[in-house]
Design an enzyme around this catalytic site. Structure first.
Site, PDB file in Angstrom:
ATOM      1  N   HIS A 105       8.445  -2.684   3.984  1.00 56.85           N
ATOM      2  CA  HIS A 105       8.604  -1.535   3.531  1.00 56.85           C
ATOM      3  C   HIS A 105       9.130  -0.612   4.490  1.00 56.85           C
ATOM      4  O   HIS A 105       9.753   0.087   4.854  1.00 56.85           O
ATOM      5  CB  HIS A 105       8.829  -1.397   2.559  1.00 56.85           C
ATOM      6  N   ASP A 135       5.663  -8.145   0.937  1.00 56.87           N
ATOM      7  CA  ASP A 135       5.821  -6.779   1.497  1.00 56.87           C
ATOM      8  C   ASP A 135       4.958  -7.134   2.426  1.00 56.87           C
ATOM      9  O   ASP A 135       3.829  -5.944   2.630  1.00 56.87           O
ATOM     10  CB  ASP A 135       4.966  -5.988   0.239  1.00 56.87           C
ATOM     11  N   SER A 209       1.406   3.792   3.454  1.00 55.70           N
ATOM     12  CA  SER A 209       2.103   1.944   4.016  1.00 55.70           C
ATOM     13  C   SER A 209       1.555   1.153   5.261  1.00 55.70           C
ATOM     14  O   SER A 209       2.000   1.815   6.320  1.00 55.70           O
ATOM     15  CB  SER A 209       2.959   1.755   3.324  1.00 55.70           C
TER      16      SER A 209
END
Length: 451
Positions: A105, A135, A209
């Protein structure tokens, strides 16, 4: 409040007060307190900041009144493209080859990915492959003097192990936070398609992230990926993709340019206390097999409806979601050793996983001249291993250099190639030179030159 915070930190370290038990102590006479600094000085250069950009389409319906004025050929919607940017983190896992792992993402739908190292150097990254369901994304940079993180065996993690998160929260710059492993095997959260998370209370925020979760030895135990909290803020519940799961996915991306999921061929549900009582199972954890589909790996291996799957490769599982995540990220062709309870008896069944349908190798990521071709592992008519040209687009770069469907690539610059992983490695080694592909076409050998 400052006093309480400092005392809390000291109390947390009290059980580890022996210097002999802490390899990360600084033994300088001027420093007598325990510190993570020596370990972090080695680990933090392997964590990078990522800035990605692209164009996003905004679609807006054109009101009927405008269509009335401009006639029946007037567009039904207006399409505008607007630039967007994302920020996140990444981890160097191979310094020699420049491989960087991050979250899908972070770089999804972007056209340009810029990586900034801790020493300030910046490089544009190449996307090698990405998987939205797990992911995970793999990037590559061409840089010297990189630092990578060694991988820990995440299957050996225990609740209570110390964990340190390194990343780029809110794009303010590299930041380190610490905590413990709060839980293992978290799944069914609806965050990703395949979930088998490490849960930690080390502070993880927006921008973390793709960053690193490491142990006290500076080894990578997970890739930080998600949080639960109001307004995107940290409340002590963060999630990381285990390092073993990440490595399985990266290995598939390197070989195929994509993730090729292992498929078991069953449906099932979680085993809880009620299910365990009804079926007289000795455990209330695991996955109950409801249905086995015909012609699948599960049927071939002898799995039956009503079987209780309690472990995968010797590691216990708690839910059907965890089983799905472990199987789905192992990769097609691998063998899974399943611990099963059937009619009150425990047994082990080995299952060779089948491949899910769909997906092409991203051949252009290996070399621009291969764009337009779909490649796969194959053999010549004589049984020699190589890389098969499965499909080819007309007038594509791959067609222009002379490739044809059915060709089998068996060498690069007279160096043997047996599979996609070999081809990627040899093309990378010779990326700045003229490349000669050794091709077998039918029963004829030839060379195609890429300049």
């Amino acid at each position: 409040m400052l006093k309480v915070s400092v005392l809390g930190a000291c109390l947390a370290l009290t059980p580890l007060s022996s210097q002999a038990a802490l390899p990360w102590f600084d033994n300088d006479d001027k420093q007598t307190m325990p510190t993570l600094a020596p370990m972090l000085e080695k680990a933090t250069p392997a964590v990078v900041n990522i800035s990605a950009s692209g164009m996003k389409q905004n679609r807006q319906r054109v009101p009927d009144v405008f269509r009335y004025f401009f006639g029946p050929n007037a567009p039904r919607e207006q399409i505008q493209e607007k630039p967007f940017q994302t920020a996140g983190s990444g981890v160097i896992i191979d310094a020699k080859k420049g491989y960087v792992v991050t979250n899908h993402h972070v770089i999804a739908d972007t056209d340009k990915v810029l990586i900034t190292l801790k020493d300030g150097r910046q490089f544009e990254a190449k996307k090698l492959g990405s998987d939205s369901e797990s992911d995970v994304a793999l990037l590559q940079i061409d840089a010297e003097n990189l630092t990578d993180l060694p991988l820990a065996n995440s299957d050996k993690l225990r609740v209570g192990d110390f964990a340190i998160a390194i990343g780029n929260p809110f794009a303010i710059g590299q930041t380190v936070t610490s905590g413990i492993v709060s839980a293992l095997g978290r799944s069914g959260l609806g965050i990703e398609g395949y979930e088998n998370f490490i849960q930690t209370d080390a502070a993880i925020n927006s921008g973390n992230s793709g960053g690193a979760l490491v142990n006290l030895n500076g080894e990578l135990i997970g890739i930080n990926t998600a949080i639960l909290g109001p307004n995107g803020g940290n409340v002590g519940i963060g999630f990381a993709i285990p390092s073993n799961m990440m490595k399985n996915l990266v290995d598939q991306i390197l070989e195929y340019g994509e993730v090729r999921r292992g498929v078991l061929g069953i449906t099932g549900e979680n085993i809880d206390a009620g299910v365990a009582k009804a079926l007289k199972l000795p455990t209330s954890k695991g996955a109950l097999v409801r249905q086995v589909f015909e012609g699948t790996a599960a049927e071939e291996a002898g799995i039956k409806p009503g079987d209780a799957i309690i472990s995968v490769n010797g590691r216990s599982i708690e839910t059907f979601f965890e089983l799905r995540a472990k199987i789905g990220t192992m990769g097609a062709g691998n063998t899974a050793k399943l611990g099963i309870i059937r009619d009150g008896e425990e047994m082990t069944i080995n299952v060779k996983l089948r491949e899910a349908e769909g997906g092409n190798v991203i051949a252009s990521n290996m070399h621009p001249a291969l764009e337009g071709s779909e490649l796969g592992n194959g053999k010549t008519k004589a049984g020699e291993k190589g890389v098969l040209v499965k499909t080819l687009e007309d007038r594509s770069p791959a067609a222009i250099i002379g490739l044809e469907e059915g060709d089998v690539i068996i060498g690069v610059n007279r160096e043997r190639v047996e599979n996609l992983a070999d081809l990627r490695e040899k093309l990378d080694e010779h990326k700045n030179n003229i490349i000669a592909l050794n091709i077998v076409r039918g029963r004829t050998q030839l060379y195609l030159v890429i300049r």
